[in-house]
Design a protein around this motif. Structure first.
Motif, PDB file in Angstrom:
ATOM      1  N   ASP A  40     -83.685   0.100 -20.333  1.00 59.49           N
ATOM      2  CA  ASP A  40     -82.984  -0.110 -19.067  1.00 59.49           C
ATOM      3  C   ASP A  40     -83.903   0.055 -17.860  1.00 59.49           C
ATOM      4  O   ASP A  40     -83.648  -0.530 -16.801  1.00 59.49           O
ATOM      5  CB  ASP A  40     -81.809   0.867 -18.948  1.00 59.49           C
ATOM      6  CG  ASP A  40     -80.622   0.417 -19.779  1.00 59.49           C
ATOM      7  OD1 ASP A  40     -80.653  -0.724 -20.273  1.00 59.49           O
ATOM      8  OD2 ASP A  40     -79.674   1.210 -19.947  1.00 59.49           O
TER       9      ASP A  40
ATOM     10  N   ARG B 179     -83.431  -3.265 -16.056  1.00 59.12           N
ATOM     11  CA  ARG B 179     -82.464  -3.135 -14.968  1.00 59.12           C
ATOM     12  C   ARG B 179     -83.039  -2.462 -13.723  1.00 59.12           C
ATOM     13  O   ARG B 179     -82.897  -2.978 -12.608  1.00 59.12           O
ATOM     14  CB  ARG B 179     -81.246  -2.335 -15.458  1.00 59.12           C
ATOM     15  CG  ARG B 179     -80.519  -2.996 -16.621  1.00 59.12           C
ATOM     16  CD  ARG B 179     -79.349  -2.142 -17.075  1.00 59.12           C
ATOM     17  NE  ARG B 179     -78.664  -2.710 -18.237  1.00 59.12           N
ATOM     18  CZ  ARG B 179     -77.705  -3.607 -18.179  1.00 59.12           C
ATOM     19  NH1 ARG B 179     -77.308  -4.059 -17.001  1.00 59.12           N
ATOM     20  NH2 ARG B 179     -77.121  -4.065 -19.275  1.00 59.12           N
TER      21      ARG B 179
ATOM     22  N   GLU C  53     -79.187 -11.066 -17.254  1.00 58.47           N
ATOM     23  CA  GLU C  53     -79.107 -10.135 -18.383  1.00 58.47           C
ATOM     24  C   GLU C  53     -80.084 -10.542 -19.480  1.00 58.47           C
ATOM     25  O   GLU C  53     -80.765  -9.690 -20.058  1.00 58.47           O
ATOM     26  CB  GLU C  53     -77.683 -10.091 -18.927  1.00 58.47           C
ATOM     27  CG  GLU C  53     -76.695  -9.363 -18.049  1.00 58.47           C
ATOM     28  CD  GLU C  53     -76.989  -7.881 -17.960  1.00 58.47           C
ATOM     29  OE1 GLU C  53     -77.403  -7.287 -18.981  1.00 58.47           O
ATOM     30  OE2 GLU C  53     -76.835  -7.306 -16.865  1.00 58.47           O
TER      31      GLU C  53
ATOM     32  N   TYR D 254     -83.310  -8.363 -20.578  1.00 62.70           N
ATOM     33  CA  TYR D 254     -83.475  -7.888 -21.954  1.00 62.70           C
ATOM     34  C   TYR D 254     -84.823  -8.320 -22.516  1.00 62.70           C
ATOM     35  O   TYR D 254     -85.514  -7.532 -23.159  1.00 62.70           O
ATOM     36  CB  TYR D 254     -82.348  -8.423 -22.839  1.00 62.70           C
ATOM     37  CG  TYR D 254     -82.525  -8.043 -24.287  1.00 62.70           C
ATOM     38  CD1 TYR D 254     -82.166  -6.789 -24.747  1.00 62.70           C
ATOM     39  CD2 TYR D 254     -83.085  -8.950 -25.198  1.00 62.70           C
ATOM     40  CE1 TYR D 254     -82.347  -6.426 -26.070  1.00 62.70           C
ATOM     41  CE2 TYR D 254     -83.274  -8.605 -26.519  1.00 62.70           C
ATOM     42  CZ  TYR D 254     -82.899  -7.344 -26.950  1.00 62.70           C
ATOM     43  OH  TYR D 254     -83.096  -6.989 -28.263  1.00 62.70           O
TER      44      TYR D 254
ATOM     45  N   PHE E  56     -78.746   2.795 -12.041  1.00 60.59           N
ATOM     46  CA  PHE E  56     -79.909   2.602 -12.903  1.00 60.59           C
ATOM     47  C   PHE E  56     -80.984   3.660 -12.662  1.00 60.59           C
ATOM     48  O   PHE E  56     -81.968   3.718 -13.418  1.00 60.59           O
ATOM     49  CB  PHE E  56     -80.504   1.204 -12.690  1.00 60.59           C
ATOM     50  CG  PHE E  56     -79.537   0.093 -12.966  1.00 60.59           C
ATOM     51  CD1 PHE E  56     -78.552   0.235 -13.928  1.00 60.59           C
ATOM     52  CD2 PHE E  56     -79.587  -1.103 -12.255  1.00 60.59           C
ATOM     53  CE1 PHE E  56     -77.645  -0.782 -14.184  1.00 60.59           C
ATOM     54  CE2 PHE E  56     -78.689  -2.122 -12.508  1.00 60.59           C
ATOM     55  CZ  PHE E  56     -77.718  -1.960 -13.474  1.00 60.59           C
TER      56      PHE E  56
ATOM     57  N   ALA F  16     -81.610   5.515 -15.543  1.00 56.56           N
ATOM     58  CA  ALA F  16     -82.517   4.886 -16.506  1.00 56.56           C
ATOM     59  C   ALA F  16     -83.967   5.248 -16.201  1.00 56.56           C
ATOM     60  O   ALA F  16     -84.778   5.418 -17.119  1.00 56.56           O
ATOM     61  CB  ALA F  16     -82.338   3.368 -16.479  1.00 56.56           C
TER      62      ALA F  16
END
Length: 590
Positions: free
Chosen positions: A135, A139, A84, A88, A310, A313
């Motif tokens: 994202d 991700r 994570e 980020y 995702f 996204a």
């Protein structure tokens, strides 16, 4: 949206990901490590249950395996946390880069282009739309790699144990991405429409908020509230369309994943009761094998399901990228920025020859113009509204492209370092802009390292100290772009103090006394008269009674220079004489 355009936007987005390749590789590596630990966790769990149920092993003999299970669970949690963080950081680094690209493009296009659209549109472009890409980079892109790597590793582990279960995995796995793509075909279009609606609402709301006083005075508040309600309804409709596609995509993926896991469970159930006898390489199916594969079955589809989640996204990022790429690729003439230092920045003279000022789209706004401003000369620029005065000022400031020649101290403007050239300019406009901060912050805007004594001195010279001392916090009084409780005259005197502190060799005054009362106008003119002594000065003014103090006057009309000379020479003829006559008539009528 055209499929080719979607492919181009996706390619552009992926090209940006190279800027944070290290963080992305860390994210993928941690995700893959978590997948390997998951296989170990499934093996330990299946072995513990097999030992307890089938082998009747004493639980105290399995302490080491319980400890190993706890350690693996902790390591997986650590990998998830690290993934994570890396994801980020990856998205953050790319977002900062894209936002910088937009800001650099806005700077190159200049204020003249920016004013062509509502401020809310630019806020939406720079803030909301860039944020929507987080994202995709954090991700979706890492998950694309994990959606291949982890299932392949699980297949490699499962096939030697039971080829039937491995075959079920292999056959059912393509169903998930197939239906994911099928459901997501319209997602990019839906997100694009959503961002367009958001841009319109942002621009509309911000502009109406700024003009709220005017709307109330003209009794248009209710009508504008209805317009905002209509725009927000469109945005709400577009947002629900996006959410509907997202929920539908998730439901479809969960449905097919559940069916696939159920098929594996049914196979092992029938195998355990002896109804099915294939896939086990001639060896009876053990509890360990069945539990191990059943524990891995949901995890085999989990990376694909995450990719489907995702995928929304990706659709968001493509919808956001359309406006950004369109803006970055817009064809416009830009003011080039050279690298030549400004010679003798303490003494400015300007020579303009056959100048044509252009809009960013290449349209001629003013010209051709030819004139010069000598060192320490005070020149006025006058003309009716729409004559091209503002366009000329924007060209001199380096905010608009041009054809012809603008030479500053004998160096062509597009060859100069613009930052250095603007540092030599003390500018006072007709609408004083005060940035968010204190009074001191606004005065020191062009010279942040100035001492308190210097600030006090220019405040006294600009007659600003008389009201600053009356403020509760003095120089620490907080103001904003709406002047923060200060009158227009007070804000203008702060702007004059700011220009004095910058102490530029070229003073550019654009209607510095517009909208001021008689007393504020007198104070501002007195402070300016002191400040521009021995400074090259160009002042735009509609106040023709101020022209007597200027050494030379440039008169513009319809983008052309129609008169050039001293007040005594040209005030009795041509356009200037007509303007003076009209001014005298208005004064008599008053």
């Amino acid at each position: 949206m055209d499929k080719q355009l979607q492919r181009d936007l996706t390619k552009w987005l992926k090209s940006q990901s190279k800027l944070a390749k290290r963080w992305m590789m860390f994210s993928i590596g941690l995700g893959f490590t978590s997948g390997l630990l998951l296989i170990g966790q499934a093996a330990l769990l299946a072995n513990i249950l097999h030992q307890l149920i089938i082998e009747h092993t004493d639980k105290y003999q399995l302490v080491n395996q319980f400890v190993g299970l706890i350690v693996i669970i902790g390591l997986r949690a650590l990998c998830s946390w690290g993934r994570e963080v890396c994801g980020y950081r990856c998205g953050e680094q790319i977002r900062l880069h894209i936002r910088q690209l937009i800001l650099n493009r806005l700077q190159n296009l200049g204020p003249a282009y920016i004013k062509g659209k509502p401020a809310g549109v630019w806020a939406s472009l720079v803030l909301e739309q860039v944020e929507e890409m987080q994202d995709f980079f954090a991700r979706y892109l890492p998950q694309m790699s994990l959606a291949v790597l982890i299932p392949v590793v699980i297949l490699v582990v499962v096939f030697p144990l039971n080829w039937a279960a491995g075959l079920i995995f292999l056959i059912t796995a393509p169903l998930v991405p197939f239906f994911m793509a099928l459901v997501g075909l319209g997602a990019a279009d839906a997100n694009r429409r959503n961002f367009k609606a958001l841009q319109r609402l942002s621009g509309h709301f911000y502009d109406r908020l700024q003009g709220l006083s005017t709307l109330r005075l003209f009794n248009r508040v209710d009508a504008e509230a209805e317009n905002l309600d209509a725009a927000s309804h469109v945005l709400r409709k577009r947002t629900m369309e996006v959410l509907r596609l997202a929920f539908l995509s998730s439901a479809v993926l969960e449905f097919f994943s559940a069916i696939s896991v159920a098929i594996v469970a049914v196979y092992f159930g029938f195998a355990f009761i002896g109804e099915l006898n294939f896939g086990n390489y001639g060896v009876p199916v053990s509890l360990f094998t069945g539990l191990f594969v059943l524990v891995l079955a949901p995890e085999f589809y989990q990376p694909l399901r995450d990719l489907g989640t995702f995928y929304h996204a990706k659709a968001q990022a493509i919808g956001a990228a359309e406006s950004i790429v369109e803006f970055l690729n817009i064809e416009a003439d830009e003011m080039s920025n050279g690298d030549t230092p400004l010679p003798t920045p303490n003494a400015i003279h300007i020579s303009v020859t056959d100048l044509e000022v252009l809009s960013p789209e290449g349209q001629v706004l003013a010209g051709p113009l030819s004139f010069s401003i000598n060192t320490n000369e005070h020149v006025a620029l006058v003309g009716p509204s729409g004559a091209g005065k503002t366009s000329l000022l924007n060209a001199l400031l380096g905010f608009l492209p041009y054809r012809g020649s603008i030479k500053i101290n004998d160096i062509e403007l597009n060859q100069l370092k613009h930052d250095q050239w603007r540092q030599a300019i003390s500018w006072v406009g007709q609408n004083p802009l005060l940035v968010h901060g204190t009074v001191r912050d606004n005065i020191t805007l062009g010279n942040p390292s100035a001492s308190n004594n210097d600030v006090d001195q220019v405040a006294r010279q600009a007659y600003a100290d008389e009201f600053i001392q009356r403020l509760e916090k003095g120089y620490e009084h907080h103001v904003g772009d709406r002047s923060g409780g200060l009158s227009v005259g007070q804000a203008q005197r702060i702007a004059v103090a700011r220009a004095m502190l910058q102490n530029g060799a070229f003073w550019l005054l654009d209607e510095p006394t517009a909208s001021l009362d008689a007393n504020s106008e007198r104070l501002v003119l007195e402070s300016l008269a002191l400040a521009v002594t021995n400074r090259t000065t160009l002042m735009v003014s509609h106040r023709l009674d101020q022209l007597h103090a200027m050494q030379r006057i440039l008169v513009m009309d319809n983008g052309k220079l129609v008169q050039n000379g001293s007040f005594e020479t040209i005030s009795h003829q041509g356009l200037l004489a007509e303007m003076l006559t009209h001014t005298d008539k208005r004064d008599l009528d008053a």
